[in-house]
Structures are given as C-alpha cells and as structure tokens.
Design a protein around this motif. Structure first.
Motif, PDB file in Angstrom:
ATOM      1  N   HIS A 221       0.847  -1.208   0.000  1.00  0.00           N
ATOM      2  CA  HIS A 221       0.000   0.000   0.000  1.00  0.00           C
ATOM      3  C   HIS A 221       0.879   1.254   0.000  1.00  0.00           C
ATOM      4  O   HIS A 221       1.417   1.638   1.032  1.00  0.00           O
TER       5      HIS A 221
ATOM      6  N   HIS B 226       1.567   5.363  -2.110  1.00  0.00           N
ATOM      7  CA  HIS B 226       1.169   6.422  -3.055  1.00  0.00           C
ATOM      8  C   HIS B 226       2.461   7.152  -3.454  1.00  0.00           C
ATOM      9  O   HIS B 226       2.544   8.367  -3.317  1.00  0.00           O
TER      10      HIS B 226
ATOM     11  N   LYS C  20      -0.459   3.440  -5.964  1.00  0.00           N
ATOM     12  CA  LYS C  20      -1.810   3.877  -6.342  1.00  0.00           C
ATOM     13  C   LYS C  20      -1.765   5.176  -7.143  1.00  0.00           C
ATOM     14  O   LYS C  20      -0.866   5.999  -6.947  1.00  0.00           O
TER      15      LYS C  20
ATOM     16  N   HIS D  11      -9.341   1.570   0.921  1.00  0.00           N
ATOM     17  CA  HIS D  11      -9.059   2.356   2.125  1.00  0.00           C
ATOM     18  C   HIS D  11     -10.339   2.392   2.961  1.00  0.00           C
ATOM     19  O   HIS D  11     -11.362   2.912   2.494  1.00  0.00           O
TER      20      HIS D  11
ATOM     21  N   HIS E  56      -5.945   0.275   6.341  1.00  0.00           N
ATOM     22  CA  HIS E  56      -5.980   1.302   7.406  1.00  0.00           C
ATOM     23  C   HIS E  56      -6.470   0.653   8.702  1.00  0.00           C
ATOM     24  O   HIS E  56      -5.695   0.327   9.554  1.00  0.00           O
TER      25      HIS E  56
ATOM     26  N   ASP F 100       1.973   2.935   3.426  1.00  0.00           N
ATOM     27  CA  ASP F 100       1.101   4.058   3.050  1.00  0.00           C
ATOM     28  C   ASP F 100       1.908   5.278   2.595  1.00  0.00           C
ATOM     29  O   ASP F 100       1.403   6.403   2.634  1.00  0.00           O
TER      30      ASP F 100
END
Ligand SMILES: [Zn+2]
Length: 411
Positions: free
Chosen positions: A78, A80, A147, A248, A271, A322
């Motif tokens: 996960h 970004h 992502k 999420h 999360h 994350d």
C-alpha cells in the motif's frame, strides 16, 4: 549465474511448501534455519538448507554471511509514491494546531496534491517518483503496490498510471498498480458526487482498461469521502474490467464498509485504525487481507490498528507503509515492522510475517514473493551482523541492512 550465500546465522521465513498467507496464531511462527546456506540461480531461489547440507559447487559468487541474518525482502502492499512536490507546509500547520479540516479548507490535503500533480509534466513526476522508489529498494522493499489518486481528472489519473507502468518497466522491483480515482471529490464535484462517480466509471475506467494500466481498484471509503453505497458502485464497475478491489476503509470511522468490501471479494482492506467486533466477524472466513499502516498512525497521531484483537480472532494481518506526501512521507518498512512491535504489540515473528508473506498476498503475488521457497524470486535482505533478528525491531532507527538482492541481483 549462481550466487551461494554461506554461514548465514539465521535464515528467516523458510517455507518448503508454498503458502499464500498466515493467519491468527500461525502468525507467531516464523520458520528459520540456523547456520544456513542459500543458493540463487539467475533470478530465482534454487536451494537452501543447513550448512551441513551445503552443496559443494563452484558458484559464480560466494558470500560469507557469518553473524548475519537473511530474510525475504519486504512486500509493501500500500503506497502512493507517485506524486508531485510535497506537503511540508501542512505538516508545520498541523504542528501549529490546525486541524485536518482547517487544512483542507485552506486548499490542503489530497486536493493540494492533485493540484500539484496536474500542474507537473509526466517526466517530472517520473523523475520525482523514481527517487522514492530507489530509496525504498535500498531500505529492503522488493515488491510494492503504487496507487493513482492525485489526478482526480481523466488526464491526471492516466498520467499517474503511466508513470507507475514506466517505473515497473525500468526497475527490477515488482510493481502492482492500483487505480484510485475515488480518492477525494474534486472541488467542482463537491455538491454533485454522482457526476464524479460517472466520470470514474464512464471515462476513466474504460481508458485504464484499454491501456491495461491498473491491476486493482481502490476507493477512500470514509465519512466525508466515499460512502458505502458509492464505493459499491465503483467496485461493481471495476469488476466488469477485472479490477479487484483493495479499499481504504475504517481510518477514522467504522460505517460497515468492511462488510461491503468482503461482499465484493476485496483482496485487501487497508488502514483499520477503528475496528468494531462486527467488522472482525465480517472478515472471518473471507479471502480479504486486513492491512495495517502504523507509520500513518505515528505521523498523524491517530490510533493504531488493533492487531492483537484481530489475530486473536484468527484473522491474518499485513503491514504496509502508506508512503504518501500528506500523512506518511516515509516508505521505510523497517520502521513499520519496528513500530508494529513497539506500538501494536506484535511480536517480531508476527510483524515479519505481516510484512513479507501477508504483504505479498495483499498484492496478489504470494506465489512468487514473500518467503524463502525454492522457485520464488530471489529477493532477499542480508543484514549486518546481528545478535538476533529481534534487533531489527529493537534498534528501531539503526540501518541494519547490508545488501538487498532483487531478482537475484544486488542493488
Ligand atoms: Zn493510502
């Protein structure tokens, strides 16, 4: 090309028979071999075992790992990491007492990243993102999910996904791409959610599918963002294009989102800082992997995922970073593993299982990554000399990694 690693003090996460994940009480067991060897042939793990059974071959390269630990590279399911600029000003604003909402009202938050991304050209975004990718590889990550979600326009989302594809083509690290058009509602759609969801479904999805730009689909299912109903609509649309959901959910509030994700056979729910007994019941017996993101909890001072409660209920758990510009500007999985031990009271065995094989499951690659198994990708970390692998969680700011191998090559 053969690489033989000998005299390994502790070879961790050895799985003779391939498994796809570990759950509940099994997570406390991390199989290891003391005084071990590991043989790499080209990009694959060819053999491993006790030094007593070490093959007498003349390998192209022999590495003496006396005193050192060897384990699979981290699987960060996960992130970004494709974005433009940063959100340092918001970080300081938060220190000065501004709330998440006040920052958002000033044009901060996800929409701030979206503005920057849409103003930056594709090559620039690639160049900024590759620095982060190279950094996490050095920190022991051998597979990563990235992502979209800072475009929030047809062009912006496609641009991000193309950058992810280009990174995947140019680097040996395994990369999975997730389409997160439903990250936030752009300002012009604040009062007309249906129109933005139509844009996602009717304009973005067909183009993404045509270009084969994504493996998974994601939504920020949260109070004030995408509702359960809106998320279901997007998951349904994604399904038509073969995009499995990774969602999420339960970051700030529990609104029965997990039930919907399980219904749509989401690969993961991520999360989970707020988890109810009902959420746990919904996850039992499902194929959905719960994913905790402790660096995010640390950075913005929100609760940690109740790992002990979830594992006690027999659930599996994965750990990921994350890595993103707003709430977790860090992609260091070593810190994630240490923080899971320190703050979530996971044992080192549980945390390492969560960051390797279960992380691999959460991005659909546990057949090829996440354990020391013959025939899997030769993705390994060789540590500096350690007293025991517990030191990886204990010495939580030390860089204990000596060498990282990805696809059989030292990077
Ligand atoms: Zn995220």
């Amino acid at each position: 090309m053969q690489t033989l690693i000998i005299n390994i003090k502790e070879l961790l996460q050895v799985r003779d028979n391939p498994i796809d994940k570990v759950s509940g009480a099994e997570m406390a067991i991390l199989p290891k071999i003391d005084n071990a060897f590991l043989l790499i042939e080209d990009n694959l793990i060819a053999d491993f075992g006790s030094m007593a059974n070490c093959p007498t071959i003349k390998a192209d390269q022999t590495i003496d790992a006396t005193g050192k630990t060897v384990l699979p590279t981290w699987c960060d399911s996960h992130t970004h990491i494709v974005y433009a600029g940063n959100r340092i000003q918001e970080f300081v604003d938060r220190i000065n007492g501004l709330s998440y909402e006040e920052i958002a009202n000033r044009g901060g938050g996800i929409l701030n990243s979206a503005k920057k991304l849409n103003e930056t050209n594709e090559e620039d975004i690639y160049n900024q993102s590759k620095v982060r990718l190279e950094e996490i590889m050095q920190q022991g990550t051998g597979a990563v999910e990235i992502k979209s979600g800072y475009g929030l326009t047809v062009d912006g989302e496609l641009k991000m996904l193309r950058v992810i594809r280009k990174l995947a083509a140019n680097y040996p690290i395994k990369i999975k791409a997730t389409f997160l058009g439903a990250h936030a509602f752009p300002t012009e759609y604040k009062e007309n959610h249906a129109a933005y969801i139509d844009l996602i479904i009717n304009e973005m999805l067909p183009k993404i599918s045509e270009g084969k730009l994504a493996d998974y689909i994601d939504t920020f299912l949260e109070t004030g963002y995408f509702s359960v109903q809106e998320t279901e609509k997007i998951m349904e649309a994604g399904k038509k294009y073969g995009l499995i959901p990774k969602i999420h959910v339960n970051q700030f509030t529990a609104i029965n989102g997990i039930k919907a994700c399980v219904k749509y056979e989401a690969l993961s729910v991520d999360h989970l800082e707020i988890v109810t007994d009902e959420d746990i019941e919904d996850l039992k017996g499902s194929k959905t992997m719960p994913v905790a993101l402790p660096s995010c909890s640390y950075f913005i001072s929100i609760p940690y995922t109740p790992a002990r409660k979830m594992m006690a209920a027999g659930l599996p758990l994965a750990l990921a970073t994350d890595y993103n510009p707003g709430t977790t500007p860090s992609g260091n999985m070593n810190f994630v593993v240490a923080t899971a031990c320190i703050k979530m009271k996971m044992t080192p065995e549980e945390a390492i299982n969560a960051a390797t094989i279960n992380g691999a499951y959460a991005m659909g690659i546990s057949q090829t990554h996440g354990s020391i198994t013959k025939g899997k990708s030769a993705n390994i970390i060789i540590t500096k000399p350690l007293t025991t692998y517990y030191e990886m969680a204990y010495s939580f700011t030390s860089n204990l990694i000596e060498t990282v191998f990805i696809e059989g090559k030292a990077i």
